[in-house]
Design a protein around this motif. Structure first.
Motif, short mmCIF file in Angstrom:
data_model
loop_
_atom_site.label_atom_id
_atom_site.label_comp_id
_atom_site.label_asym_id
_atom_site.label_seq_id
_atom_site.Cartn_x
_atom_site.Cartn_y
_atom_site.Cartn_z
N ARG A 196 -50.27 -52.04 45.15
CA ARG A 196 -50.93 -50.96 44.84
C ARG A 196 -50.95 -51.76 43.19
NH1 ARG A 196 -50.60 -45.81 46.98
NH2 ARG A 196 -48.87 -44.68 46.10
N ARG B 45 -60.77 -44.79 43.89
CA ARG B 45 -61.67 -45.99 44.89
C ARG B 45 -63.18 -46.58 43.63
NH1 ARG B 45 -59.45 -47.72 49.31
NH2 ARG B 45 -58.46 -46.15 50.45
N ASP B 46 -62.78 -47.73 43.45
CA ASP B 46 -64.22 -47.88 42.82
C ASP B 46 -65.69 -48.07 43.65
OD1 ASP B 46 -64.32 -50.77 44.58
OD2 ASP B 46 -63.12 -51.78 42.79
N LEU C 56 -59.08 -49.66 46.06
CA LEU C 56 -58.45 -48.88 45.22
C LEU C 56 -57.49 -49.38 44.35
CD1 LEU C 56 -56.65 -46.19 46.17
CD2 LEU C 56 -54.71 -47.08 47.75
N GLY D 136 -65.03 -49.94 46.80
CA GLY D 136 -63.70 -49.55 47.86
C GLY D 136 -62.61 -49.52 47.60
N GLU E 1 -59.11 -40.29 44.54
CA GLU E 1 -58.29 -40.59 46.14
C GLU E 1 -56.96 -39.74 46.30
OE1 GLU E 1 -58.53 -41.57 49.24
OE2 GLU E 1 -60.95 -43.12 48.27
#
Length: 274
Positions: free
Chosen positions: A190, A228-229, A234, A232, A213
């Motif tokens: 991420r 999360r945008d 992350l 969806g 989140e």
């Protein structure tokens, strides 16, 4: 932006709707975009990431951010591949001569890519709303460390506190370039973007359809949160230690963490997945 082997060079966002992705991140970060279907996001006129759109037939395909790390030569990599992991795509061209890339799955199953620059050295770093930190999430931080250390000629080390240890990959000649968090999920990488005013950025993301989140968490590098945008994907926001902080929020004391400590999730939910 460092040219050191292993350092993050690029990141891109993939979803079923590049239009929605550009709308969200453009409003959140103030990015502008090139006119291509698979466009480049710009911050202050400098490239920061790619925005890619996949075929609409792939309904249900998850949106995600994907990192690219520096490699001197993909040809040398082919001659001296890492002892574990596997190539899942490439080598091939990224964009119109921007770079040569190869996609790899590490021994724990996390996917990432290697970036040999062409006309694009990589993303612009150092400013607000630009990529600032990359983090591996895996149940097997110790087991997978050897793979990355062989590939990038780096060493794992510990930061943080005894209550919240944190592992980083470090090059002796250039310092840390990525972190590792232990969590009982399918492994993934991420990305965090710099936010000098973290609370305001979170509120702006939520007003645009993003959702939290995690709670705001103190990492060795600064204060962070996972979001999360609307598609969806992350991502994280990170307010570095050297950025202005709310006067009511004090930084926790930090010390070197023991490599033997098993709790390695840095305070994040241990079930959060991509």
């Amino acid at each position: 932006m460092s040219t050191t082997r292993g350092y993050p060079r690029w990141v891109d966002h993939t979803s079923l709707s590049g239009t929605r992705a550009r709308a969200f991140y453009g409003a959140l970060f103030g990015w502008t975009f090139t006119a291509d279907d698979d466009s480049i996001a710009l911050a202050g006129g400098l490239p920061v990431c790619g925005i890619a759109e996949i075929d609409s037939d792939l309904v249900g395909f998850p949106s995600f951010w994907h990192p690219y790390f520096a490699i001197d030569s993909l040809a040398d990599l082919a001659l001296h591949p890492p002892s574990d992991g596997e190539v899942v795509w490439g080598p091939g061209e990224y964009g119109d001569g921007l770079a040569q890339v190869v996609s790899i799955r590490d021994p724990s199953g996390a996917s990432f890519s290697l970036w040999e620059p062409g006309t694009l050295p990589g993303f612009a770093a150092g400013g607000d709303n630009t990529p600032i930190w990359f983090e591996l999430v895996t149940p097997h931080t110790a087991a997978v460390a050897a793979f990355y250390c062989e590939l990038f000629d780096c060493i794992p080390s510990g930061l943080g506190t005894e209550e919240s240890p944190y592992r980083v990959f470090t090059r002796p000649d250039a310092g840390p370039f990525a972190g590792a968090v232990a969590a009982d999920v399918d492994p993934y990488w991420r990305v965090y973007f710099r936010a000098d005013d973290l609370e305001s950025a979170v509120l702006q993301a939520e007003s645009l359809g993003g959702r939290r989140e995690s709670d705001i968490t103190d990492l060795p590098l600064g204060r962070s949160i996972l979001l999360r945008d609307p598609l969806g994907a992350l991502f994280g926001l990170l307010q570095p230690i050297d950025a202005p902080r709310d006067a009511s929020t004090s930084a926790p004391e930090r010390s070197a963490a023991s490599p033997g400590i098993d709790n390695d999730n840095a305070g994040y939910p241990t079930t959060l997945s991509l």
